[in-house]
Design a protein around this motif. Sequence first.
Motif, mmCIF file in Angstrom:
data_model
loop_
_atom_site.group_PDB
_atom_site.id
_atom_site.type_symbol
_atom_site.label_atom_id
_atom_site.label_comp_id
_atom_site.label_asym_id
_atom_site.label_seq_id
_atom_site.Cartn_x
_atom_site.Cartn_y
_atom_site.Cartn_z
ATOM 1 N N GLY A 49 0.740 -1.330 -0.023
ATOM 2 C CA GLY A 49 0.126 -0.088 0.039
ATOM 3 C C GLY A 49 0.859 1.316 -0.291
ATOM 4 O O GLY A 49 2.179 1.097 -0.252
ATOM 5 N N ASP A 584 -10.081 -4.179 1.850
ATOM 6 C CA ASP A 584 -8.911 -2.735 1.344
ATOM 7 C C ASP A 584 -8.574 -2.897 -0.097
ATOM 8 O O ASP A 584 -8.311 -4.472 -0.435
ATOM 9 N N ASN A 586 -5.828 -0.839 -2.696
ATOM 10 C CA ASN A 586 -5.102 0.415 -2.838
ATOM 11 C C ASN A 586 -4.205 0.016 -4.214
ATOM 12 O O ASN A 586 -3.486 -0.854 -4.506
ATOM 13 N N SER A 601 -2.613 7.484 -6.409
ATOM 14 C CA SER A 601 -3.010 6.511 -5.362
ATOM 15 C C SER A 601 -4.497 6.528 -5.361
ATOM 16 O O SER A 601 -4.988 7.683 -5.083
ATOM 17 N N PHE A 603 -7.518 4.750 -3.037
ATOM 18 C CA PHE A 603 -7.669 3.624 -2.297
ATOM 19 C C PHE A 603 -9.345 3.198 -2.037
ATOM 20 O O PHE A 603 -10.138 4.273 -2.338
ATOM 21 N N GLN A 605 -11.990 1.333 1.062
ATOM 22 C CA GLN A 605 -12.176 0.474 2.277
ATOM 23 C C GLN A 605 -13.655 0.473 2.470
ATOM 24 O O GLN A 605 -14.289 1.449 2.642
ATOM 25 N N TYR A 636 -13.305 5.814 -0.026
ATOM 26 C CA TYR A 636 -12.582 5.684 -1.092
ATOM 27 C C TYR A 636 -12.035 7.212 -1.413
ATOM 28 O O TYR A 636 -12.496 8.160 -0.831
#
Length: 778
Positions: A49, A584, A586, A601, A603, A605, A636
């Motif tokens: 991550g 999760d 990433n 990035s 992400f 979750q 996110y």
Amino acid sequence: MKLTAPLRASACLLAILSTPAFADDAAVEGDTILVVGQRSAPIEIEPRGLAVSLGEEQFAAVNAFNVEDLMKYAPNFFVRKRYSGDSNGVPGFRGTHSTQSARALVMVDGFVVSNFLGNSFGFAPKWGAVGPGEVQQFDIVYGPYSSRYTGNSMGGIINISTRDPQGTEAFVTTQAFVQPYKQYATDKSYAGYSGEAGVGWKQKDGPLSARLSTRLFRNEGQPMSWYSLTPAAGLAPGLVVTGAVIDPDTLTRVPTISGIATTTTRPSGTVLAGDPAPIFAAQSPADITQSQTKLKLGYDNGTFKAQALLIYWYNLDQQNKPEAYLRDSAGAPVYEGRVTTLGRTWIAAGANLSRTSRKEILAGLKLENPVEPFAARLNLSTYQIASSVGLTSNGYVAGINNGAGVLAKQGPTAWYTGDLVLEHKTDSNEFAVGATANLYQTDQSRFNVSNWRTAATPVFVTQTFGKTRLLGAWVENRFKLSDALTLTAGVRVDSWKAFSGGLGRVGAGGQPVFNQYDARSDTALSPTLSAEAKLGRNTIAQLSLAMATRFPTVGELFQGSLNGDGSFNANSFDPNLKPERSHDLNLIIAHDFGPAKLTGSFFWQRVDDTIFSVTGFNQNGVITSSFKNIDRTRQYGIELIAETRDWPIKGMNIDANAAYINSKTVRNAALPISEGVSFPRIPHWRINGNIRYGVNDAVQVAVGVRYASRPNTNLEGTQRGDTFGYTSELFALDARVNWDLPAGFRVSAGVDNLTNNRAWVFHPYPQRTFLVEAGWKL
């Protein structure tokens, strides 16, 4: 603050964020592990991550009053620090609420300093165990993407690496700082200072090393809260007073369920029914004294390595100077009692005096030795709260006259952790297997006392106690499938137990009554998967997937808060809380443009059964926190991280980042109105940045910026504001200059919050603060 704040923040960083950034060719040449930040030393956490490593170059540009300040410009990250010396500084990663302390795994040299005795601002990591001058490196990993770490890494992981001696060495650093502060009727300057020193020694032709350091820190922070008048019952008038303050930001802005503010019109000098209560006093500033001593011993013969760490930390928090705004006809301050002002009669109460002292010890032992065909590492540590004594008066008059009050004591309270890792590495494969164990225990008691300063004649009121333990095993393998593609797969299994939990209270006849709770146990299986790929010579990508389980803490299960009559609020804790379970993802892509590097990035979750502390007033008007499971939350977002070295002009280095976060309550059967609402205290936008420029070989200047948009304050989304009691927008512009002098001396000067922005995290953040610093190194 209006829209001008994000515009100013964007203007500060527009040129930075529109330009690619640079870390180091090593980030894309050779190993495919992706790390943002310094590359002079390897990261000390498994970087699955988003992974950030900070070192000397970044630290030199920070006004570091305390150790947690060294991370203040990290991407999509913050620490809920209300004043210098604040022991309630909870770190937040991405969409982690500023009271979800149990979602941050924090270590010093690999030894756990996270306080998993609870999950709130009162259970922050033990930052005070380390002084800023002792830090060699700060490593941050966002999310639970490595099977090596427990589910408490659901938010992220932080490891503070302290200095190992490289020879005979010594250092001394002194600081002085002052904060002119204005809010309501408070107009004062609050000052502090610190002194830190250390010596190190490494055997020239032998395996031994040692480093000893100590720090003394003093500061008086600004008031954290303000006391409001309560409408009095009956028609009898009180003492006629003046000076009560009405906050216009709460008076004219009345939150509604729809989130639309309405305005109320009222005659001048009056308070209408339904208006926020007038403020009559400021809470005493926290007068903080901290002392810290650290001893680090090492042994390294080239094969066998051993390291021992021993830290002692003392923290004294005295709050004995509340400031009354009310004045009687003679101009004397009025702190409590029945008063008449603004056309009504009120009760003034709550301006207590207090003194809290804690003595804490961290002891850790790390052993490393090859056990063919493996390299073995064993970490053992304990954090002991050897003494914790809190004394609070029953009001202001009782406080100044050494009258009645409350004593709160802890003990035995501690945690114990152990980690065993076996690793085997070849050119194409890295295999690791390990085991984890921890035990957290707490015991807290409250007593009524006749003299709050001396704790005379204590009479038992309540007691809470309990333990949790975790036993875990994990395996992780990193396969180098080709020169361009590496795959890491792992799985973790945890066995958790909560036991010996209960509470005590005063029963019939004044006798103590104790309730014991049945032991609980649970297990969790948490897989992880990560792939890193070189997409051409200058581009690297990493996709990480994970599941994690964060089990309830002792405090969430067993530690109840009190009602106004001293009885337990039965809803403030829940022995049957479910663990939090997250899914999760990433995705990170970084490209090296030559003089600069840009990292993007994404992400995501989802957390089922989120444990959250819902804060409100009980039937006695006392603020309580009730831990509940929220059925599902989701977050996110995207992060853009830019780094340059010697660009756009030689001698200039830039670290800048911007993040968008969308965090919502998806399903909450206990409070349906919160469904679809942005999760509290999580801004949609965060921008952090730091620009460093070497004017010449001796002088360096730096400018930093921190911005966060205004979030909701409560779960329902009905509370949004920019004043006391709300979580507000934040904009802070910082500056620093360093001047290196001959013979190892350095002097520095800086200012945090240069524009004197007023920001709130329920409590106030610091206003403009000036710092001067002098240091010497051998």
